[in-house]
Write a protein that holds these residues in place. Structure first.
Motif, short mmCIF file in Angstrom:
data_model
loop_
_atom_site.label_atom_id
_atom_site.label_comp_id
_atom_site.label_asym_id
_atom_site.label_seq_id
_atom_site.Cartn_x
_atom_site.Cartn_y
_atom_site.Cartn_z
N ARG A 200 40.93 85.87 44.46
CA ARG A 200 39.79 85.87 45.23
C ARG A 200 38.90 85.00 44.72
NH1 ARG A 200 36.64 84.60 48.09
NH2 ARG A 200 35.16 85.75 49.76
N PHE A 201 38.60 85.00 43.44
CA PHE A 201 37.33 84.61 42.91
C PHE A 201 37.59 83.47 41.85
CE2 PHE A 201 35.89 88.66 44.40
CZ PHE A 201 34.90 88.21 45.27
N GLY A 202 38.91 83.49 41.34
CA GLY A 202 38.95 82.58 40.25
C GLY A 202 40.21 81.66 40.55
N ALA A 203 40.31 81.39 41.80
CA ALA A 203 41.53 80.35 42.12
C ALA A 203 41.05 78.83 41.92
CB ALA A 203 41.67 80.47 43.81
N ARG A 204 39.72 78.67 41.93
CA ARG A 204 39.29 77.41 41.32
C ARG A 204 39.53 76.92 40.06
NH1 ARG A 204 33.52 75.63 43.51
NH2 ARG A 204 34.74 75.98 45.47
N MET A 246 52.14 88.25 41.58
CA MET A 246 50.61 88.24 41.82
C MET A 246 50.17 86.93 41.39
SD MET A 246 50.16 91.04 43.14
CE MET A 246 48.36 90.64 43.44
N ILE A 247 50.52 86.32 40.47
CA ILE A 247 50.09 85.27 39.78
C ILE A 247 50.40 84.07 40.74
CG2 ILE A 247 52.03 84.52 38.19
CD1 ILE A 247 48.24 83.96 37.66
N GLY A 248 51.76 84.15 41.31
CA GLY A 248 51.94 83.30 42.12
C GLY A 248 51.06 83.14 43.40
N LEU A 249 50.57 84.48 43.95
CA LEU A 249 49.53 84.57 44.82
C LEU A 249 48.34 83.73 44.52
CD1 LEU A 249 49.09 85.97 47.64
CD2 LEU A 249 48.03 87.86 46.22
N VAL A 250 48.10 84.01 43.42
CA VAL A 250 46.74 83.17 42.65
C VAL A 250 46.72 81.94 42.85
CG1 VAL A 250 45.14 82.73 40.73
CG2 VAL A 250 46.11 85.21 41.07
N VAL A 251 48.05 81.27 42.54
CA VAL A 251 48.32 79.93 42.45
C VAL A 251 48.22 79.24 43.97
CG1 VAL A 251 50.01 77.82 42.33
CG2 VAL A 251 49.30 79.88 40.47
N SER A 252 48.71 80.14 45.08
CA SER A 252 48.80 79.64 46.30
C SER A 252 47.51 79.71 46.92
CB SER A 252 49.30 81.03 47.23
OG SER A 252 48.41 82.17 47.46
#
Length: 497
Positions: A200-204, A246-252
């Motif tokens: 939510r907050f660290g994708a950038r 979950m890390i794939g979800l972050v990368v998405s």
């Protein structure tokens, strides 16, 4: 030593590819052929093995799990799920409740133990997204009205998988008591929460870490990130599969999502094939006979529960009998997730029959699913109208395989203007007509296609209004030009005159 490892790896991969290609030619998915290759080349056959149960092969298998779940997370349509509303969540919950609860009861009935019953519930409860999507492509059903619902169910199942793995890990891991199980479950969900916050907050920040114009460097970076997080998950007592998902979800949620998805696909296919192959090599053929009857019962139960769930979801979305059959039979396939759960059970030292049960169950359904899904039209003929919902039913024998999504455009049911003497346009030019039709969008009345001027169809071609109804006294049906679907009012309801 390295030469022998390379030789056996090359032989196994080439054999798996050739056998799977033969399977493709007869319309079957690749998963059972990868597993079959592992069985043939594994250590439980009478000839010298090619695939050994060594650390090298286990590492390749683990990387296959990581990349399978990582890629799933990258392509996960999170925004679509959040915007789809409660009906899609309810449809997915219907499938999960039917199959997982049925699988749990069946697992206890087998008498293998409580932890084994939970594993069996997951194995029987979650469809294979790879097999399902492949069936949709091969059967040319991507444009069907039920397909968005079907894909939505798969997505909800994937969400459930992450939660279920988090709950299952401490149970099959041999936690000492209720307090230890609670602590491990809390740890799992805490880890998931950290990764969700990161998404939510660290994708950038993650996007900046991975972003490069060089595809080679991008591939190395996301591979390292996926394996790193999976390893960290394993170290804190959480399944490596959860960490990868979950890390794939972050990368998405990053700017490099599409590039990562594209670059990860061939890696996923390669290592996933090795995962299925290694799993097949672990199957003891002697154990298949002991689980044949349990597998037969599980297959019959899965078919029945899927058909029931398909009917319920079709009623929910006001779809026709063919769509209900498609929903139930297309989601039959079990594959990668079932094998991941079986691998967890083997690692935890649970009943060894779990591995043989899963292998045979997946093999049988992988063959049955495309055969039954392709024959869904025949099954639809046996579903009576009264079990479907709504005032209007799709006519079983006259509809296409897709439903009609244009019911929402109906704005006016009553015909407009004066039509008591016949087709207004035919009367204006002094021609004859046969039957009268009325547009369900604007009410315009025109003559049928058996008439000389076909004013009903001409109105559709001029305006694009997709739906009309008959206004003949002895008939009561609607028709959609765009989907070529005929709908008729149920015989147990009063006509709307």
């Amino acid at each position: 030593m390295h030469a022998e490892t390379l030789l056996t790896l090359g032989v196994a991969a080439l054999a798996a590819g050739l056998l799977a290609r033969l399977g493709r030619r007869i319309g079957l998915p690749t998963v059972p052929f990868f597993m079959g290759t592992g069985i043939l080349l594994g250590p439980h056959m009478p000839w010298p093995p090619v695939v050994h149960e060594t650390e090298t092969w286990q590492l390749l298998s683990a990387v296959g799990i990581v990349l399978l779940l990582f890629h799933l997370g990258v392509e996960f349509p999170l925004q679509q799920v959040l915007s789809s509303g409660r009906r899609l969540l309810l449809a997915g919950a219907t499938y999960i409740a039917a199959n997982v609860s049925g699988g749990l009861l069946y697992g206890f009935l087998l008498g293998w133990g409580a932890a084994e019953a939970m594993v069996v519930a997951g194995i029987m409860g979650i469809s294979s997204s790879a097999i399902v999507t492949k069936l949709l492509v091969e059967l040319r059903r991507l444009a069907n009205a039920e397909t968005p619902v079907l894909l939505g169910v798969i997505v909800v199942e994937d969400i459930f998988l992450a939660v279920y793995l988090a709950v299952l890990q401490p149970v099959v891991g041999g936690a000492g008591g209720p307090l230890e199980i609670f602590v491990q479950i809390a740890t799992s969900f805490g880890f998931l929460l950290v990764l969700l916050v990161l998404a939510r907050f660290g994708a950038r920040l993650v996007g900046a870490l991975l972003n490069t114009e060089d595809d080679e460097l991008l591939t190395v970076a996301f591979f390292g990130l996926a394996v790193l997080v999976a390893g960290a998950s394993e170290m804190v007592g959480v399944s490596d599969a959860i960490g990868a998902l979950m890390i794939g979800l972050v990368v998405s949620q990053t700017v490099v999502r599409e590039r990562v998805e594209q670059q990860a696909l061939p890696l996923r296919d390669l290592f996933a094939a090795l995962f299925f192959l290694v799993f097949g090599a672990s199957v003891q053929l002697g154990g298949l006979g002991t689980v044949a009857l349990p597998v037969l019962g599980a297959v019959l139960l899965t078919v029945a529960l899927n058909l029931l769930a398909g009917l319920l979801v079709a009623r929910m979305y006001r779809l026709n009998q063919r769509a209900a059959a498609n929903l139930g039979l297309t989601l039959l396939g079990r594959g990668e997730f079932a094998l991941i759960l079986a691998t967890m059970a083997a690692t935890a030292g649970l009943d060894e029959r779990i591995g043989s049960f899963t292998a045979l169950y997946v093999l049988v359904l992988a063959v049955l699913s495309p055969l039954l899904a392709s024959a869904s039209r025949r099954l639809a003929r046996f579903i009576p109208d009264r079990v479907m919902s709504g005032s209007w039913a799709y006519v079983q024998h006259e509809t296409m395989s897709s439903g009609c999504p244009h019911l929402g455009e109906v704005a006016q049911v009553e015909p407009a203007g004066r039509y008591e003497d016949g087709c207004p346009e035919c009367l204006a030019v002094g021609d004859t007509w046969v039957h009268l039709r009325s547009c369900l969008v604007c009410g315009q009345v025109g003559c049928c296609n058996d008439s000389k001027n076909k004013h009903g169809t001409a109105h559709f071609e001029e305006t694009g209004h997709p739906m009309l109804r008959t206004i003949e006294p002895t008939e009561d049906w609607w028709y959609c030009y765009l989907d070529e679907v005929l709908l008729q009012r149920r015989s147990d309801e009063q006509p709307s005159r």
